[in-house]
Write a protein that holds these residues in place. Structure first.
Motif, PDB file in Angstrom:
ATOM      1  N   GLU A  29       0.812  -1.225   0.000  1.00 49.69           N
ATOM      2  CA  GLU A  29       0.000   0.000   0.000  1.00 49.69           C
ATOM      3  C   GLU A  29       0.844   1.273   0.000  1.00 49.69           C
ATOM      4  N   ARG A  30       2.058   1.168  -0.553  1.00 53.05           N
ATOM      5  CA  ARG A  30       2.830   2.391  -0.758  1.00 53.05           C
ATOM      6  C   ARG A  30       2.218   3.197  -1.902  1.00 53.05           C
ATOM      7  N   HIS A  31       1.759   2.493  -2.920  1.00 54.56           N
ATOM      8  CA  HIS A  31       1.026   3.098  -4.042  1.00 54.56           C
ATOM      9  C   HIS A  31       1.812   4.197  -4.753  1.00 54.56           C
ATOM     10  N   GLU A  32       3.135   4.036  -4.794  1.00 59.29           N
ATOM     11  CA  GLU A  32       3.945   5.040  -5.480  1.00 59.29           C
ATOM     12  C   GLU A  32       3.642   5.065  -6.975  1.00 59.29           C
ATOM     13  N   ASP A  33       3.412   3.896  -7.556  1.00 61.34           N
ATOM     14  CA  ASP A  33       3.112   3.849  -8.986  1.00 61.34           C
ATOM     15  C   ASP A  33       1.793   4.564  -9.291  1.00 61.34           C
ATOM     16  N   LEU A  34       0.810   4.382  -8.421  1.00 57.94           N
ATOM     17  CA  LEU A  34      -0.474   5.053  -8.637  1.00 57.94           C
ATOM     18  C   LEU A  34      -0.344   6.556  -8.413  1.00 57.94           C
ATOM     19  N   ARG A  35       0.430   6.950  -7.417  1.00 54.72           N
ATOM     20  CA  ARG A  35       0.630   8.380  -7.159  1.00 54.72           C
ATOM     21  C   ARG A  35       1.373   9.056  -8.313  1.00 54.72           C
ATOM     22  N   ASN A  36       2.283   8.305  -8.932  1.00 54.49           N
ATOM     23  CA  ASN A  36       3.102   8.882 -10.000  1.00 54.49           C
ATOM     24  C   ASN A  36       2.496   8.722 -11.379  1.00 54.49           C
ATOM     25  N   GLY A  37       1.369   8.007 -11.463  1.00 53.80           N
ATOM     26  CA  GLY A  37       0.758   7.775 -12.763  1.00 53.80           C
ATOM     27  C   GLY A  37       1.547   6.831 -13.644  1.00 53.80           C
ATOM     28  N   SER A  38       2.317   5.933 -13.029  1.00 60.51           N
ATOM     29  CA  SER A  38       3.181   5.031 -13.798  1.00 60.51           C
ATOM     30  C   SER A  38       2.374   4.043 -14.628  1.00 60.51           C
ATOM     31  N   ALA A  39       2.892   3.764 -15.821  1.00 65.08           N
ATOM     32  CA  ALA A  39       2.259   2.786 -16.709  1.00 65.08           C
ATOM     33  C   ALA A  39       2.805   1.403 -16.375  1.00 65.08           C
ATOM     34  N   THR A  40       2.235   0.744 -15.369  1.00 66.07           N
ATOM     35  CA  THR A  40       2.685  -0.595 -15.004  1.00 66.07           C
ATOM     36  C   THR A  40       2.029  -1.626 -15.919  1.00 66.07           C
ATOM     37  N   TYR A  41       2.641  -2.786 -15.956  1.00 66.66           N
ATOM     38  CA  TYR A  41       2.142  -3.867 -16.813  1.00 66.66           C
ATOM     39  C   TYR A  41       0.720  -4.258 -16.411  1.00 66.66           C
ATOM     40  N   LEU A  42       0.485  -4.334 -15.101  1.00 63.64           N
ATOM     41  CA  LEU A  42      -0.839  -4.723 -14.617  1.00 63.64           C
ATOM     42  C   LEU A  42      -1.888  -3.669 -14.956  1.00 63.64           C
ATOM     43  N   LEU A  43      -1.559  -2.405 -14.801  1.00 61.76           N
ATOM     44  CA  LEU A  43      -2.515  -1.341 -15.097  1.00 61.76           C
ATOM     45  C   LEU A  43      -2.855  -1.308 -16.580  1.00 61.76           C
ATOM     46  N   VAL A  44      -1.854  -1.405 -17.439  1.00 66.33           N
ATOM     47  CA  VAL A  44      -2.115  -1.377 -18.878  1.00 66.33           C
ATOM     48  C   VAL A  44      -2.900  -2.622 -19.295  1.00 66.33           C
ATOM     49  N   HIS A  45      -2.607  -3.751 -18.658  1.00 67.84           N
ATOM     50  CA  HIS A  45      -3.390  -4.966 -18.915  1.00 67.84           C
ATOM     51  C   HIS A  45      -4.852  -4.744 -18.531  1.00 67.84           C
ATOM     52  N   LEU A  46      -5.068  -4.155 -17.386  1.00 72.89           N
ATOM     53  CA  LEU A  46      -6.439  -3.871 -16.935  1.00 72.89           C
ATOM     54  C   LEU A  46      -7.178  -3.004 -17.945  1.00 72.89           C
ATOM     55  N   LEU A  47      -6.557  -1.908 -18.360  1.00 67.48           N
ATOM     56  CA  LEU A  47      -7.224  -0.970 -19.266  1.00 67.48           C
ATOM     57  C   LEU A  47      -7.527  -1.601 -20.620  1.00 67.48           C
ATOM     58  N   GLY A  48      -6.782  -2.640 -20.974  1.00 65.43           N
ATOM     59  CA  GLY A  48      -7.018  -3.308 -22.244  1.00 65.43           C
ATOM     60  C   GLY A  48      -8.016  -4.447 -22.168  1.00 65.43           C
ATOM     61  N   ASN A  49      -8.561  -4.703 -20.971  1.00 70.53           N
ATOM     62  CA  ASN A  49      -9.459  -5.852 -20.797  1.00 70.53           C
ATOM     63  C   ASN A  49     -10.776  -5.491 -20.130  1.00 70.53           C
ATOM     64  N   VAL A  50     -11.238  -4.274 -20.351  1.00 77.58           N
ATOM     65  CA  VAL A  50     -12.532  -3.838 -19.822  1.00 77.58           C
ATOM     66  C   VAL A  50     -13.314  -3.172 -20.941  1.00 77.58           C
ATOM     67  N   SER A  51     -14.585  -2.954 -20.694  1.00 75.35           N
ATOM     68  CA  SER A  51     -15.432  -2.306 -21.689  1.00 75.35           C
ATOM     69  C   SER A  51     -15.010  -0.852 -21.875  1.00 75.35           C
ATOM     70  N   THR A  52     -15.483  -0.251 -22.953  1.00 76.27           N
ATOM     71  CA  THR A  52     -15.141   1.143 -23.235  1.00 76.27           C
ATOM     72  C   THR A  52     -15.585   2.061 -22.106  1.00 76.27           C
ATOM     73  N   ALA A  53     -16.804   1.831 -21.613  1.00 79.99           N
ATOM     74  CA  ALA A  53     -17.329   2.678 -20.538  1.00 79.99           C
ATOM     75  C   ALA A  53     -16.510   2.500 -19.255  1.00 79.99           C
TER      76      ALA A  53
ATOM     77  N   ARG B  75     -13.428   1.455 -19.055  1.00 83.59           N
ATOM     78  CA  ARG B  75     -12.101   2.008 -19.296  1.00 83.59           C
ATOM     79  C   ARG B  75     -12.092   3.511 -19.021  1.00 83.59           C
ATOM     80  N   ALA B  76     -13.108   4.209 -19.500  1.00 78.96           N
ATOM     81  CA  ALA B  76     -13.192   5.656 -19.278  1.00 78.96           C
ATOM     82  C   ALA B  76     -13.263   5.964 -17.787  1.00 78.96           C
ATOM     83  N   GLU B  77     -14.011   5.134 -17.057  1.00 78.22           N
ATOM     84  CA  GLU B  77     -14.135   5.329 -15.614  1.00 78.22           C
ATOM     85  C   GLU B  77     -12.793   5.114 -14.921  1.00 78.22           C
ATOM     86  N   LEU B  78     -12.079   4.064 -15.331  1.00 72.90           N
ATOM     87  CA  LEU B  78     -10.783   3.754 -14.725  1.00 72.90           C
ATOM     88  C   LEU B  78      -9.745   4.815 -15.066  1.00 72.90           C
ATOM     89  N   ILE B  79      -9.788   5.323 -16.274  1.00 71.86           N
ATOM     90  CA  ILE B  79      -8.863   6.395 -16.657  1.00 71.86           C
ATOM     91  C   ILE B  79      -9.118   7.625 -15.797  1.00 71.86           C
TER      92      ILE B  79
END
Length: 331
Positions: free
Chosen positions: A227-251, A253-257
């Protein structure tokens, strides 16, 4: 005492000798580097309690051992690799906490300059003391320099890679640089000192780079689980985050962005994004796309062969990396 314990103890002794020499100097630069190294090893001791440092130390030791059956002779290379990471971790922390530059600019500048010296000047000193020919020493310094440049390129890419537009291949190339390059460099250094031919050096470098990518994936996990969440605080493009954004509906995805954009300052947005990243279906599909990377590391290691005990322990480094956080089902 196990082989790992002997290697860690040998590197700790070499680091202690280096620190004592630096702290006994009248040079301001030597004193700064000595304090830096002493502080690092006080915080992360080479006593076997820190798996991340253990892997950093053991990679060149085991690669050299696989080639020569005499792993302990490679501990100076392990010290070089550890010094590189001591400097890199400090600089990475400074990037992750930019407010430090504003709160105490003088201390910030001293720290950054000292870290750069620790990661460059001190390894050169160790290279100078190795019992190798001048031609080999030149190749080693070139290898080290190339690893530094590769890691720099990856780190610079990390600062500008946009999770909203990045592909998984983009992130993987980034990981191959910022973390893969130094691990590849460390493995290649060990192979070169062992007298391996150019083809084996290249293959050991490839193995190290792949192991480095796996360790970066593990580091991404650590950031979430602790729960340091440095990647989330910095807006880092991690492999898991990019995987997530590529595997959800358009709506979705917009919410997650939207959560991603708010995550720099909003704990609630970070919590929502983390929840989505760790959803069972996302974690399951994520584990599947990582498996080819794990297989590539194992296949490369199997193709090299060498001293059976050291090869087994190198395989153990892969296992250890992939089991840091078993709750993410990556083991």
């Amino acid at each position: 005492m196990t082989a790992q314990q002997r290697a860690l103890a040998a590197v700790a002794a070499q680091a202690s000798t280096m620190t004592e020499r630096l702290l006994a100097s009248n040079s301001t630069g030597d004193l700064a580097m000595g304090t830096f190294v002493d502080t690092f090893f006080s915080r992360i001791p080479l006593d076997g309690s820190a798996p991340s440092i253990n892997g950093i130390v053991m990679l060149p030791v085991l690669v050299f051992g696989a080639e020569t059956s005499a792993p302990i002779r490679a501990t100076p290379l392990a010290l070089i690799h550890t010094l590189w990471w001591a400097a890199a971790r400090y600089l990475d922390d400074m990037i992750d906490t930019p407010h430090l530059a504003q709160s105490d600019p003088a201390a910030f500048n001293r720290g950054v300059m000292t870290a750069i010296a620790v990661g460059n000047y001190l390894p050169l000193n160790v290279f100078g003391g190795l019992p190798v020919s001048d031609a080999v020493r030149f190749r080693l310094i070139t290898e080290y320099s190339n690893g530094c440049i590769g890691a720099l390129g990856g780190q610079l890419t990390d600062l500008v890679l946009n999770a909203e537009t990045a592909t998984l291949d983009d992130v993987l190339r980034n990981y191959e640089g910022k973390t893969g390059a130094p691990y590849g460099m460390s493995a290649a250094l060990a192979a070169q000192v062992a007298g391996s031919d150019a083809g084996r050096v290249d293959t050991w470098r490839k193995f190290g780079r792949t192991l480095g990518v796996l360790r970066q994936l593990a580091n991404d996990q650590r950031d979430l689980v602790t729960e340091r969440h440095e990647d989330l605080r910095n807006g880092s493009a991690t492999y898991l985050l990019v995987h997530l954004l590529g595997n959800v509906s358009t709506a979705r995805r917009a919410e997650l962005i939207d959560f991603h954009r708010q995550a720099r300052t909003s704990a609630e947005a970070r919590a929502e994004l983390k929840r989505a990243m760790l959803a069972a279906d996302i974690v399951s599909s994520y584990a599947k796309i990582i498996q080819p990377i794990v297989r590539a590391a194992r296949d490369t290691l199997a193709s090299l062969g060498g001293d059976p005990q050291c090869v087994t322990e190198l395989s153990g480094l892969i296992d250890e990396t992939m089991s840091y956080f078993p709750q993410l089902q990556l083991g």
